[in-house]
Design a protein around this motif. Sequence first.
Motif, PDB file in Angstrom:
ATOM      1  N   GLU A   3       0.829  -1.193   0.000  1.00 54.97           N
ATOM      2  CA  GLU A   3       0.000   0.000   0.000  1.00 54.97           C
ATOM      3  C   GLU A   3       0.867   1.248   0.000  1.00 54.97           C
ATOM      4  OE1 GLU A   3      -2.835  -0.032   3.129  1.00 54.97           O
ATOM      5  OE2 GLU A   3      -3.512  -2.025   2.587  1.00 54.97           O
ATOM      6  N   ASP A   4       1.968   1.235   0.760  1.00 51.69           N
ATOM      7  CA  ASP A   4       2.866   2.385   0.778  1.00 51.69           C
ATOM      8  C   ASP A   4       3.500   2.611  -0.600  1.00 51.69           C
ATOM      9  OD1 ASP A   4       2.480   2.972   3.424  1.00 51.69           O
ATOM     10  OD2 ASP A   4       4.223   1.832   4.111  1.00 51.69           O
ATOM     11  N   PHE A   5       3.871   1.496  -1.240  1.00 49.68           N
ATOM     12  CA  PHE A   5       4.475   1.600  -2.569  1.00 49.68           C
ATOM     13  C   PHE A   5       3.496   2.222  -3.553  1.00 49.68           C
ATOM     14  CE2 PHE A   5       5.099  -0.284  -6.802  1.00 49.68           C
ATOM     15  CZ  PHE A   5       6.343   0.240  -7.103  1.00 49.68           C
ATOM     16  N   PHE A   6       2.262   1.682  -3.585  1.00 50.64           N
ATOM     17  CA  PHE A   6       1.259   2.201  -4.516  1.00 50.64           C
ATOM     18  C   PHE A   6       0.817   3.602  -4.125  1.00 50.64           C
ATOM     19  CE2 PHE A   6       0.682  -2.401  -5.429  1.00 50.64           C
ATOM     20  CZ  PHE A   6       0.994  -2.343  -6.770  1.00 50.64           C
ATOM     21  N   GLY A   7       0.789   3.889  -2.839  1.00 51.82           N
ATOM     22  CA  GLY A   7       0.438   5.228  -2.373  1.00 51.82           C
ATOM     23  C   GLY A   7       1.480   6.245  -2.814  1.00 51.82           C
ATOM     24  N   ASN A   8       2.758   5.895  -2.635  1.00 52.55           N
ATOM     25  CA  ASN A   8       3.841   6.781  -3.068  1.00 52.55           C
ATOM     26  C   ASN A   8       3.863   6.920  -4.597  1.00 52.55           C
ATOM     27  OD1 ASN A   8       4.751   7.332  -0.501  1.00 52.55           O
ATOM     28  ND2 ASN A   8       6.267   5.674  -0.495  1.00 52.55           N
ATOM     29  N   LEU A   9       3.603   5.803  -5.271  1.00 51.18           N
ATOM     30  CA  LEU A   9       3.577   5.832  -6.731  1.00 51.18           C
ATOM     31  C   LEU A   9       2.452   6.739  -7.215  1.00 51.18           C
ATOM     32  CD1 LEU A   9       4.659   4.765  -9.442  1.00 51.18           C
ATOM     33  CD2 LEU A   9       3.050   2.868  -9.203  1.00 51.18           C
ATOM     34  N   THR A  12       3.486  10.328  -6.643  1.00 53.64           N
ATOM     35  CA  THR A  12       4.526  10.708  -7.596  1.00 53.64           C
ATOM     36  C   THR A  12       3.927  10.937  -8.980  1.00 53.64           C
ATOM     37  OG1 THR A  12       6.124   9.381  -6.356  1.00 53.64           O
ATOM     38  CG2 THR A  12       6.748  10.030  -8.579  1.00 53.64           C
ATOM     39  N   LEU A  13       3.041  10.044  -9.407  1.00 51.50           N
ATOM     40  CA  LEU A  13       2.401  10.193 -10.703  1.00 51.50           C
ATOM     41  C   LEU A  13       1.554  11.461 -10.762  1.00 51.50           C
ATOM     42  CD1 LEU A  13       1.333   6.534 -11.595  1.00 51.50           C
ATOM     43  CD2 LEU A  13       3.053   7.922 -12.731  1.00 51.50           C
ATOM     44  N   LYS A  14       0.844  11.742  -9.680  1.00 50.31           N
ATOM     45  CA  LYS A  14       0.006  12.928  -9.638  1.00 50.31           C
ATOM     46  C   LYS A  14       0.864  14.188  -9.745  1.00 50.31           C
ATOM     47  CE  LYS A  14      -3.630  15.204  -7.143  1.00 50.31           C
ATOM     48  NZ  LYS A  14      -4.473  15.312  -6.008  1.00 50.31           N
ATOM     49  N   LYS A  15       1.978  14.235  -9.018  1.00 50.10           N
ATOM     50  CA  LYS A  15       2.883  15.385  -9.081  1.00 50.10           C
ATOM     51  C   LYS A  15       3.461  15.528 -10.500  1.00 50.10           C
ATOM     52  CE  LYS A  15       4.532  15.505  -4.315  1.00 50.10           C
ATOM     53  NZ  LYS A  15       5.683  15.313  -3.431  1.00 50.10           N
ATOM     54  N   THR A  16       3.819  14.408 -11.110  1.00 50.20           N
ATOM     55  CA  THR A  16       4.398  14.432 -12.455  1.00 50.20           C
ATOM     56  C   THR A  16       3.374  14.940 -13.465  1.00 50.20           C
ATOM     57  OG1 THR A  16       5.825  12.568 -11.882  1.00 50.20           O
ATOM     58  CG2 THR A  16       5.542  13.050 -14.220  1.00 50.20           C
TER      59      THR A  16
END
Length: 167
Positions: A3-9, A12-16
């Motif tokens: 969940e942390d991995f997908f949450g961070n991903l 990150t995708l949203k910021k990008t």
Amino acid sequence: MAEDFFGNLSKTLKKTVDTVGKKTDEFVEIQKIRTRQHALEDQIEKNYQDIGQIIYNRYLNGEAFDENLAGICKDITDLEKEIADCREDVANKRGRIVCPACGASVPKDAAFCMRCGAAMPEKEEEPEDAEFVHVEPEEKAEETEAAAPEEEPEEEPEKEAEVPEEE
């Protein structure tokens, strides 16, 4: 942990995506500004050309200008004549003629210009039966006249005898 991995991903995708979107909007705005700048620069060039055309037309109408402007205008006139000669040469090579009104290349047998509709100048046709007449030079002309007795020589008017003037 997944969940942390997908949450961070996801973050990150949203910021990008937000960054790319902002950069794209910025790029589009910059391109709009550059396009406007080029349009304004083109308008200035057109205005310069219009000023030059006005001055050149005044030169053609006989107005006096300073030496620099008159020299440039004369160069333009000379170049235009040279361009017209080039167009005529190309047309002749192609078996065509140049319209005197618009400068378009027109077939030799055309009565009117296909571009502007102006009447084409009529050709001076040589008669097919034309005979070649040879003119003798003056020195040999006298010999020819003496050798041809059939023709009667033209009578020259009698000259009055010159009387010497008394002093």
